[in-house]
Design an enzyme around this catalytic site. Structure first.
Site, PDB file in Angstrom:
ATOM      1  N   THR A 101       0.820  -1.208   0.000  1.00 29.50           N
ATOM      2  CA  THR A 101       0.000   0.000   0.000  1.00 29.50           C
ATOM      3  C   THR A 101       0.854   1.259   0.000  1.00 29.50           C
ATOM      4  O   THR A 101       0.492   2.266  -0.596  1.00 29.50           O
ATOM      5  CB  THR A 101      -0.901   0.007   1.243  1.00 29.50           C
ATOM      6  OG1 THR A 101      -1.661  -1.185   1.244  1.00 29.50           O
ATOM      7  CG2 THR A 101      -1.832   1.199   1.231  1.00 29.50           C
ATOM      8  N   THR A 177       1.967  -4.291   4.500  1.00 35.84           N
ATOM      9  CA  THR A 177       1.935  -4.516   5.953  1.00 35.84           C
ATOM     10  C   THR A 177       1.544  -5.941   6.336  1.00 35.84           C
ATOM     11  O   THR A 177       1.913  -6.401   7.416  1.00 35.84           O
ATOM     12  CB  THR A 177       0.950  -3.545   6.640  1.00 35.84           C
ATOM     13  OG1 THR A 177      -0.338  -3.687   6.045  1.00 35.84           O
ATOM     14  CG2 THR A 177       1.419  -2.115   6.494  1.00 35.84           C
ATOM     15  N   ASP A 178       0.822  -6.656   5.480  1.00 40.93           N
ATOM     16  CA  ASP A 178       0.295  -7.973   5.870  1.00 40.93           C
ATOM     17  C   ASP A 178       1.375  -8.892   6.427  1.00 40.93           C
ATOM     18  O   ASP A 178       1.191  -9.532   7.462  1.00 40.93           O
ATOM     19  CB  ASP A 178      -0.348  -8.680   4.662  1.00 40.93           C
ATOM     20  CG  ASP A 178      -1.842  -8.420   4.573  1.00 40.93           C
ATOM     21  OD1 ASP A 178      -2.263  -7.308   4.949  1.00 40.93           O
ATOM     22  OD2 ASP A 178      -2.573  -9.313   4.113  1.00 40.93           O
ATOM     23  N   LYS A 254       1.788  -7.515  13.368  1.00 40.66           N
ATOM     24  CA  LYS A 254       0.609  -6.755  12.944  1.00 40.66           C
ATOM     25  C   LYS A 254      -0.567  -7.196  13.802  1.00 40.66           C
ATOM     26  O   LYS A 254      -0.973  -8.355  13.747  1.00 40.66           O
ATOM     27  CB  LYS A 254       0.330  -6.989  11.460  1.00 40.66           C
ATOM     28  CG  LYS A 254      -0.804  -6.116  10.932  1.00 40.66           C
ATOM     29  CD  LYS A 254      -0.967  -6.184   9.413  1.00 40.66           C
ATOM     30  CE  LYS A 254      -2.043  -5.204   8.977  1.00 40.66           C
ATOM     31  NZ  LYS A 254      -2.273  -5.209   7.519  1.00 40.66           N
TER      32      LYS A 254
END
Lengths: 435, 435
Positions: A101, A177-178, A254
């Site tokens: 992203t 970020t995943d 996360k």
């Protein structure tokens, strides 16, 4: 997806659709650019434009009028390459883009966000970075982080290694970020770095006015110019757009699907709090910048199973992994490091076939202690390796790396149980549990 | 394991070993009982004795002397059954024991803790419960919670159902902590209860002076006598021994390997704060006690796969589940509900074979939203069921239960996506993230 309410009516008043080029007039200013899409949960007071300069901007529409200039068929604006003069006073920081992203644009066909920008574009959107450092940008590849896999960890590590070898004073890695914490853990083991290596990303696309990308990038460049020569992860510290936390690459996880402060240090404190202009060290126990040569140990074993234990799990699944030639198994057990008794014989069989089995806890916080209950003691008796306070994801990554370094079962056990990059600490971690 | 330092020397001074019966004299008091083992991390200032009365006690040794009375060969002290007079003014609360630390004794051979007490023994150790309620105790079975499996969820549910049908005003279920949240979720779907059903346990054995068992049991009985007619989980709210939190059974998760306040409500607030004498409601939106008949829907499908996604996961593992006849799949995906692209074809194949696939997030906090990124949209296109803000563990349990209720794929989807017991909420959960 897309615009709703006021914003939708505003666009419809001039038959404008996403992708069209428009002119929006406000009392004091006029913008020309391409209308970008927004996510569902955006407010209905702004239209997002990609200006001809390449910048994206959210235009408040309450006192604005809109005019259609051109139907959007050209999917992308071509930008000239950046030409920047180096400042010899500033450190040289490399920004490597892997996708995600933080480096994303809107897909005009589907309305969804997908990664496409190069690292160069990050700079274009964040020119203030040039006050902190001389920036070199490079796209290694361009994938969504859910599609990362061990071979890409290696590619990323090699790209970072090359930047350091070629003189970078610090490296920022833009990443989805995943699975960022899996990759930051991987590089923590693969690389021995004399300069900072800082992972960063964004929870919201930089095409959205509420994006967290800009602060994350700025703080990451600041951290990359600092004295903390470890592989770290730099993301929002709170929901405010004010500071970031710099997490050790093997301690971050996360922990929220959408919040900007999604990454948390588990079983440790963050190393530092970072703003675009300042670093406040929280844990002074870090490896300092040096003039040593970087080292890379990039052999990885991909055939490692990562298995969550649960009520009803069957031993057959582990038999399948053994039959299929998997070379290591990491169990995300329950509580202090347990799994059903019914799995113990097949885990014992794995060890006897030379396939090491390591145990972690799905509690995430705290540490595996397999001496307390009979199940744990039976597992230890079966040769299962206890992973202390290591996160399950980190133990999985570490097992992939360790099996790339050695075939010797005794060495595998030694390496798994030895702290290498801050992933395993003897001290009690009870105080680090906030949530 | 076991005694160390001062405590070890104290025992050795009289050649006493764990399991021996001893007399310990202090200036004001003399104890006789069997020496119990302690865990590694216990202090070295106390010896734990099982007194002839059946109570366990920690004796501070600084001014004590010790004398060996009898070598320990008898592994267990037999106690007479409890005889208690009912108080018609008090509610009737049933305590059902399934095993676990809360109902544990020390295993004298190995030094480890294993479950052995019946529910009757809980009462013996907590006589103050009789001030709150008339207590009936019953051991359903006696297993470590890591060995729980779906068929035991059903047995537990039937035992609770019988207690309610037979007039209990509330039921407490003593359970090991490792998988307590899986079982509390299961009973949330299996049972429709007009009275409170409260799960509780202990992080430390009741043979240790620092045990949390007593407060948890007392608060649970208090909650079982309350107006909150849901399946809940009652455990320490903080590290202090003062209050417990009452969590909705489908919202709790074990989040620390060893802390007493290990259970947290995820994506919601606890329903109440409970002390032995008082309940303070936090979320008033609960189902109230009624005089309706209890209902039980106890068909469960055991063949549900619960798979954690990670970089490097191979589609072959899902093929194996399909070949092996599994009837449902729950994926613990990354971020907003993603997994590698490479899994999408086999997940599509699963759906086309009539095997539903549900998606949750390993972030735990937040909610699955598969509309934002292209991977999520492709997964939705493949028929994957998004599980909103449902915990992965709860989605797994719910899938087992839903597939026990219907074979119709459309109904499975409908039921998975419909809130049944507070497991799925539309409201934003951003504020519930503490970290």
């Amino acid at each position: 997806m897309g615009y709703h309410g006021e914003a939708k009516r505003f666009l419809e008043s001039a038959s404008v659709e996403v992708g069209d080029t428009v002119r929006i007039k406000k009392p004091d200013v006029t913008y020309e650019g391409m209308v970008l899409d927004r996510a569902d949960d955006a407010d209905d007071r702004h239209i997002v434009l990609k200006l001809r300069s390449g910048y994206n901007i959210g235009v408040e529409i309450s006192d604005a009028s809109i005019e259609l200039l051109e139907r959007g068929s050209a999917p992308k604006i071509e930008l000239p390459p950046l030409e920047v003069t180096e400042n010899p006073e500033l450190p040289d920081i490399s920004i490597i883009s892997t996708g995600g992203t933080v480096a994303s644009i809107i897909d005009y066909r589907t309305g969804a966000v997908h990664p496409a920008f190069t690292a160069d574009d990050l700079l274009r959107a964040n020119p203030e970075l040039l006050d902190t450092a001389n920036i070199r940008g490079r796209a290694v590849f361009n994938i969504l982080s859910e599609n990362m896999k061990p071979e890409y960890w290696v590619e990323t590590a090699r790209a970072v290694f090359r930047e350091i070898r070629d003189g970078a004073d610090g490296v920022v890695v833009a990443h989805g970020t995943d699975t960022m914490h899996y990759t930051s853990a991987a590089l923590s083991f693969i690389l021995k770095t004399p300069v900072p290596v800082v992972f960063t990303g964004a929870q919201r696309s930089s095409d959205r006015p509420s994006s967290d990308a800009s602060l994350n990038i700025q703080c990451s460049v600041r951290a990359a110019a600092s004295d903390i020569a470890e592989v770290t992860l730099c993301m929002h510290a709170t929901m405010d757009d004010r500071t970031c936390h710099l997490h050790r690459g093997v301690r971050a996880r996360k922990m929220h699907t959408s919040r900007r402060d999604t990454f948390r240090s588990i079983n440790s404190l963050p190393l530092a709090e970072v703003s675009p202009h300042e670093i406040r060290v929280i844990d002074g126990n870090y490896r300092e910048r040096s003039s040593e040569e970087p080292e890379i140990m990039d052999r990885i074993e991909e055939r490692v199973a990562f298995i969550k234990s649960y009520p009803g799990i069957q031993p057959e699944i582990i038999e399948w992994y053994l039959e299929d030639g998997y070379r290591g198994i990491v169990v995300e057990g329950t509580g202090l490091g347990h799994c059903p008794d019914s799995l113990i014989p097949v885990l014992e069989e794995a060890q006897s076939r030379g396939v090491p089995v390591a145990m972690t806890s799905q509690c995430l916080n705290g540490r595996v202690n397999m001496n307390v209950y009979s199940t744990g003691r039976r597992l230890l008796g079966a040769g299962v390796i206890p992973c202390g306070d290591m996160l399950p994801e980190v133990a999985y990554v570490k097992m992939c790396w360790v099996l790339g370094q050695t075939d010797d079962q005794y060495e595998v056990r030694e390496m798994m149980m030895k702290n290498m990059a801050g992933e395993l600490q003897d001290r009690s971690s009870i105080a680090y549990f906030r949530g």
